[in-house]
Write a protein that holds these residues in place. Structure first.
Motif, PDB file in Angstrom:
ATOM      1  N   GLU A  28      12.055  -4.879   0.312  1.00 31.08           N
ATOM      2  CA  GLU A  28      10.753  -5.197   1.474  1.00 31.08           C
ATOM      3  C   GLU A  28       9.691  -5.838   0.759  1.00 31.08           C
ATOM      4  N   TYR A  29       9.779  -6.996   0.266  1.00 36.48           N
ATOM      5  CA  TYR A  29       8.628  -7.295  -0.425  1.00 36.48           C
ATOM      6  C   TYR A  29       7.621  -8.103   0.505  1.00 36.48           C
ATOM      7  N   TRP A  30       7.822  -8.344   1.839  1.00 29.47           N
ATOM      8  CA  TRP A  30       6.690  -8.694   2.570  1.00 29.47           C
ATOM      9  C   TRP A  30       5.593  -7.708   2.703  1.00 29.47           C
ATOM     10  N   ARG A  31       5.805  -6.522   2.402  1.00 29.77           N
ATOM     11  CA  ARG A  31       4.672  -5.490   2.572  1.00 29.77           C
ATOM     12  C   ARG A  31       3.584  -5.815   1.493  1.00 29.77           C
ATOM     13  N   LEU A  32       3.943  -6.577   0.496  1.00 25.42           N
ATOM     14  CA  LEU A  32       2.830  -6.684  -0.293  1.00 25.42           C
ATOM     15  C   LEU A  32       1.843  -7.849   0.272  1.00 25.42           C
ATOM     16  N   LEU A  33       2.243  -8.535   1.344  1.00 27.85           N
ATOM     17  CA  LEU A  33       1.467  -9.606   1.969  1.00 27.85           C
ATOM     18  C   LEU A  33       0.843  -8.750   3.232  1.00 27.85           C
ATOM     19  N   THR A  34       1.678  -8.409   4.105  1.00 26.74           N
ATOM     20  CA  THR A  34       1.246  -7.600   5.296  1.00 26.74           C
ATOM     21  C   THR A  34       0.438  -6.410   5.240  1.00 26.74           C
ATOM     22  N   SER A  35       0.282  -5.818   4.357  1.00 22.96           N
ATOM     23  CA  SER A  35      -0.541  -4.596   3.864  1.00 22.96           C
ATOM     24  C   SER A  35      -1.965  -5.163   4.007  1.00 22.96           C
ATOM     25  N   ASN A  69      -2.205  -5.781  -4.494  1.00 19.68           N
ATOM     26  CA  ASN A  69      -0.782  -5.016  -4.319  1.00 19.68           C
ATOM     27  C   ASN A  69       0.173  -4.990  -5.289  1.00 19.68           C
ATOM     28  N   LEU A  70       0.212  -6.035  -6.041  1.00 22.45           N
ATOM     29  CA  LEU A  70       1.466  -6.093  -7.185  1.00 22.45           C
ATOM     30  C   LEU A  70       0.971  -5.024  -8.127  1.00 22.45           C
ATOM     31  N   GLY A  71      -0.432  -5.214  -8.501  1.00 25.64           N
ATOM     32  CA  GLY A  71      -0.918  -4.040  -9.401  1.00 25.64           C
ATOM     33  C   GLY A  71      -0.751  -2.671  -9.054  1.00 25.64           C
ATOM     34  N   THR A  72      -0.866  -2.572  -7.659  1.00 26.39           N
ATOM     35  CA  THR A  72      -0.634  -1.079  -7.112  1.00 26.39           C
ATOM     36  C   THR A  72       1.167  -0.853  -7.282  1.00 26.39           C
TER      37      THR A  72
END
Length: 255
Positions: free
Chosen positions: A59-66, A111-114
């Motif tokens: 669910e990679y969209w979470r990296l953007l929507t968050s 978010n990728l770092g997280t």
């Protein structure tokens, strides 16, 4: 750059539509999710928060929507005010497309770092625009080091002061996504060489409407005195906004 000279909210929206839309999204989502507690709001939050377990499931969209969701009122206001203070200058300097790209990519970097650093567990969740905003600071710092013609010393000092205070609060306040702040900043700094190419220094004159043409200009013998007075007033407004940000950050620690 960071002293707001717009005469109304309407004028601010016209001059900085991208910043305005992002802030409106922050506030609308807060109202829908936290105040009205609508079913659709709960679904948006559940499907939009950053969650390393679900991201690991694809669910990679979470990296953007968050990036656009927040945890409560103080978090929403803190990030929105920070964006209102430091976003407009970059939106004018970069243009709408580059500004959107810089903001989103810096937020994704945070978010990728997280995702990389934090454990892949069901309860590892994160929200907020902090990574994107720290990315804006990264761009400003790159500007100060390598594109000095784009920022004057006074505004550079403001950036450094706010950034230092923000970093201190990052490590002192509980519940802060440290990885998002650090990697968002790194992402913004890394984007600097590309995003600042052909950028023009911020200028309040470019914000003047076409109807304020030279034909309507009149000589005012007191204009320099008025200019100094307005500058003092705007400085007070800037420092007031800064104090509000700090207070919100402190209050958020106890909410």
């Amino acid at each position: 750059m960071f002293i707001r000279t717009e005469r109304s909210i309407k004028e601010f929206i016209q001059l900085y539509p991208v910043v305005s839309v992002i802030v409106i999204i922050h506030l609308l989502l807060f109202v829908i999710i936290d105040i009205l507690s609508l079913q659709i709001g709960n679904l948006i939050y559940q499907w939009g928060v950053g969650n390393n377990f679900y991201i690991n499931q694809g669910e990679y969209w979470r990296l953007l929507t968050s990036i656009f969701l927040h945890a409560g009122l103080s978090h929403t206001l803190f990030n929105s005010l920070a964006l209102i203070l430091f976003g407009p200058a970059l939106e004018q300097m970069l243009g709408k497309f580059k500004f959107v790209a810089a903001y989103v990519l810096a937020g994704l970097a945070g978010n990728l770092g997280t995702y990389i650093i934090e454990p892949t567990m069901f309860d590892t969740i994160y929200v907020g625009a902090s990574g994107a905003i720290y990315g804006l600071f990264g761009i400003y710092i790159y500007m100060m080091l390598f594109q000095k013609h784009l920022i004057d010393s006074q505004n550079a000092r403001i950036v450094v002061i706010i950034l230092v205070i923000g970093l201190v609060m990052t490590f002192l306040r509980p519940g802060i996504n440290i990885a998002a702040h650090i990697f968002g900043f790194i992402g913004g700094f890394a984007l600097g060489p590309l995003i600042l190419s052909n950028a023009k220094a911020f200028s309040v004159w470019r914000n003047q409407r076409s109807d304020n043409s030279a034909s309507t200009a009149q000589f005012d013998p007191n204009r320099w005195q008025k200019k100094r007075t307005n500058k003092k007033i705007m400085k007070r407004i800037l420092w007031t906004a800064f104090v509000i940000l700090v207070v919100l950050g402190i209050v958020g620690r106890f909410l």
